[in-house]
Design a protein around this motif. Sequence first.
Motif, mmCIF file in Angstrom:
data_model
loop_
_atom_site.group_PDB
_atom_site.id
_atom_site.type_symbol
_atom_site.label_atom_id
_atom_site.label_comp_id
_atom_site.label_asym_id
_atom_site.label_seq_id
_atom_site.Cartn_x
_atom_site.Cartn_y
_atom_site.Cartn_z
ATOM 1 N N ARG A 23 0.819 -1.208 0.000
ATOM 2 C CA ARG A 23 0.000 0.000 0.000
ATOM 3 C C ARG A 23 0.850 1.253 0.000
ATOM 4 O O ARG A 23 0.524 2.244 -0.668
ATOM 5 N N VAL A 24 1.960 1.233 0.726
ATOM 6 C CA VAL A 24 2.871 2.383 0.728
ATOM 7 C C VAL A 24 3.468 2.578 -0.662
ATOM 8 O O VAL A 24 3.562 3.703 -1.173
ATOM 9 N N ALA A 25 3.853 1.484 -1.311
ATOM 10 C CA ALA A 25 4.403 1.582 -2.671
ATOM 11 C C ALA A 25 3.372 2.146 -3.624
ATOM 12 O O ALA A 25 3.693 2.975 -4.500
ATOM 13 N N ALA A 26 2.118 1.727 -3.477
ATOM 14 C CA ALA A 26 1.058 2.235 -4.343
ATOM 15 C C ALA A 26 0.826 3.720 -4.111
ATOM 16 O O ALA A 26 0.653 4.498 -5.071
ATOM 17 N N GLU A 27 0.848 4.131 -2.847
ATOM 18 C CA GLU A 27 0.643 5.543 -2.522
ATOM 19 C C GLU A 27 1.724 6.408 -3.166
ATOM 20 O O GLU A 27 1.438 7.474 -3.713
ATOM 21 N N ARG A 28 2.954 5.953 -3.105
ATOM 22 C CA ARG A 28 4.045 6.721 -3.709
ATOM 23 C C ARG A 28 3.941 6.747 -5.229
ATOM 24 O O ARG A 28 4.233 7.766 -5.870
ATOM 25 N N ALA A 29 3.490 5.638 -5.817
ATOM 26 C CA ALA A 29 3.328 5.597 -7.268
ATOM 27 C C ALA A 29 2.229 6.552 -7.721
ATOM 28 O O ALA A 29 2.314 7.151 -8.806
ATOM 29 N N LEU A 30 1.206 6.732 -6.912
ATOM 30 C CA LEU A 30 0.128 7.654 -7.266
ATOM 31 C C LEU A 30 0.586 9.105 -7.196
ATOM 32 O O LEU A 30 -0.001 9.982 -7.829
ATOM 33 N N VAL A 31 1.639 9.364 -6.435
ATOM 34 C CA VAL A 31 2.188 10.716 -6.343
ATOM 35 C C VAL A 31 3.162 10.984 -7.483
ATOM 36 O O VAL A 31 3.117 12.032 -8.146
ATOM 37 N N SER A 32 4.042 10.022 -7.740
ATOM 38 C CA SER A 32 5.125 10.257 -8.701
ATOM 39 C C SER A 32 4.988 9.451 -9.989
ATOM 40 O O SER A 32 5.732 9.684 -10.942
ATOM 41 N N GLY A 33 4.045 8.485 -10.035
ATOM 42 C CA GLY A 33 3.872 7.666 -11.221
ATOM 43 C C GLY A 33 4.880 6.522 -11.274
ATOM 44 O O GLY A 33 5.857 6.498 -10.527
ATOM 45 N N PRO A 34 4.656 5.562 -12.183
ATOM 46 C CA PRO A 34 3.443 5.451 -13.008
ATOM 47 C C PRO A 34 2.284 4.842 -12.223
ATOM 48 O O PRO A 34 2.491 4.056 -11.289
ATOM 49 N N TYR A 35 1.064 5.199 -12.623
ATOM 50 C CA TYR A 35 -0.113 4.720 -11.911
ATOM 51 C C TYR A 35 -0.294 3.213 -12.052
ATOM 52 O O TYR A 35 -0.907 2.574 -11.198
ATOM 53 N N THR A 36 0.209 2.653 -13.135
ATOM 54 C CA THR A 36 0.088 1.201 -13.302
ATOM 55 C C THR A 36 0.817 0.449 -12.192
ATOM 56 O O THR A 36 0.416 -0.658 -11.814
ATOM 57 N N THR A 37 1.889 1.045 -11.662
ATOM 58 C CA THR A 37 2.598 0.425 -10.538
ATOM 59 C C THR A 37 1.706 0.380 -9.309
ATOM 60 O O THR A 37 1.708 -0.607 -8.555
ATOM 61 N N ALA A 38 0.928 1.448 -9.119
ATOM 62 C CA ALA A 38 -0.002 1.466 -7.988
ATOM 63 C C ALA A 38 -1.046 0.361 -8.141
ATOM 64 O O ALA A 38 -1.383 -0.327 -7.173
ATOM 65 N N VAL A 39 -1.567 0.187 -9.353
ATOM 66 C CA VAL A 39 -2.557 -0.862 -9.595
ATOM 67 C C VAL A 39 -1.958 -2.231 -9.310
ATOM 68 O O VAL A 39 -2.562 -3.072 -8.622
ATOM 69 N N ASP A 40 -0.764 -2.485 -9.830
ATOM 70 C CA ASP A 40 -0.114 -3.785 -9.619
ATOM 71 C C ASP A 40 0.108 -4.046 -8.130
ATOM 72 O O ASP A 40 -0.115 -5.167 -7.638
ATOM 73 N N SER A 41 0.550 -3.020 -7.394
ATOM 74 C CA SER A 41 0.840 -3.193 -5.974
ATOM 75 C C SER A 41 -0.437 -3.486 -5.188
ATOM 76 O O SER A 41 -0.455 -4.361 -4.304
ATOM 77 N N LEU A 42 -1.519 -2.768 -5.511
ATOM 78 C CA LEU A 42 -2.758 -2.953 -4.762
ATOM 79 C C LEU A 42 -3.458 -4.259 -5.129
ATOM 80 O O LEU A 42 -4.114 -4.883 -4.282
ATOM 81 N N ARG A 43 -3.334 -4.693 -6.367
ATOM 82 C CA ARG A 43 -3.880 -6.006 -6.725
ATOM 83 C C ARG A 43 -3.146 -7.106 -5.960
ATOM 84 O O ARG A 43 -3.758 -8.074 -5.501
ATOM 85 N N ARG A 44 -1.859 -6.925 -5.829
ATOM 86 C CA ARG A 44 -1.072 -7.909 -5.081
ATOM 87 C C ARG A 44 -1.444 -7.863 -3.599
ATOM 88 O O ARG A 44 -1.516 -8.913 -2.926
ATOM 89 N N ALA A 45 -1.692 -6.680 -3.071
ATOM 90 C CA ALA A 45 -2.104 -6.545 -1.678
ATOM 91 C C ALA A 45 -3.456 -7.227 -1.450
ATOM 92 O O ALA A 45 -3.667 -7.879 -0.418
ATOM 93 N N ARG A 46 -4.352 -7.109 -2.390
ATOM 94 C CA ARG A 46 -5.663 -7.754 -2.272
ATOM 95 C C ARG A 46 -5.522 -9.272 -2.277
ATOM 96 O O ARG A 46 -6.271 -9.980 -1.599
#
Length: 339
Positions: A23-46
């Motif tokens: 979730r921390v990695a996704a939050e940082r990706a949403l700030v600095s990009g790319p957003y696809t990294t945030a999606v991948d991280s949160l799918r893995r968290a789920r």
Amino acid sequence: VKGAVALLPAPPTGYACAVRALRVAAERALVSGPYTTAVDSLRRARAEPPVPEERFEVLLELGLAERRVGLPDALGRLEEALNIEVDPGRRARAGLEYGRTLFFANRHADAITVLSEASDALDDDDPDLRERYEAELVGVARWLASYYPLAAERLAAIDETDLHGGGGSAQLLAMLAVDDAVRCGSREQTVRLARRALAMGVLDDEEAIGFPHAVNALFMAGEIDEACSVYEAAVVRARRRGDPFRLSNLLGFLAYVRLRLGRLLDAEADLREGLELSRAAPAVSTAFHWYTGTLAQLLIERGEPEEARALVESVGSSPSSRPSGRAWPRRIVNGLPRR
């Protein structure tokens, strides 16, 4: 963050610390990009999966991240988050985002139902959230003739001197401005309300329709160069953030203004880029068929009717595009003679 990246290909283990790192990695990706990294991280968290107490937050964050990259799965995530939560405050957050996403997916009546039901359940201890709900309801209701009386009734009840002063207030000011412009009210009032909403400095950071409403009010009031400059600056910010969802919407509004300024080549470039950005999810994109129809019109004006026809037919062949959305672009080219 490096540790979270290493978790992506690893099998799920159910570790709470892994969910937190992702979730921390996704939050940082949403700030600095790319957003696809945030999606991948949160799918893995789920998939880890999170503990029950954290499942709502993971679903909500995942739905918002998927919405930003135009993925249709966002609707299901946000609906699930809304359905599993019992806390009124958290349900209100999910309801607002689910309603917004239904609007972006062209499901306007469903969005009004969700927003109305969630709004009725709100407490009075969060005036900003209530104003955000009010702005979303008005914004969506204005798109449907059968619901416009609802929008008019709620707009008439707004007293700008009583607004709370947060993001919801800015959105309501934008709604007042564009409604005044559409009804051919006071030009001075329209410009004042729109500029006040934009000057609050929060609209462009909101994933809501208040920002284009404020800028479009300026455009309709004759401040076309100002509207164009505001949209151009917003497009630059969206590119810098790597935000394809925001960019795909902004390019359409910018193209519309540039067309009216006679900047046809710039408008065509905006339309082509916006069409490609929204093409990934035509079934859930409000903008996709608008881009198609507007670009077809521009091509016809440029003397390229065959390219316009080919563009519209390529959209019609998409199995995921909605029949209702295809109707307008098809009407544009149906009367063209064939070679």
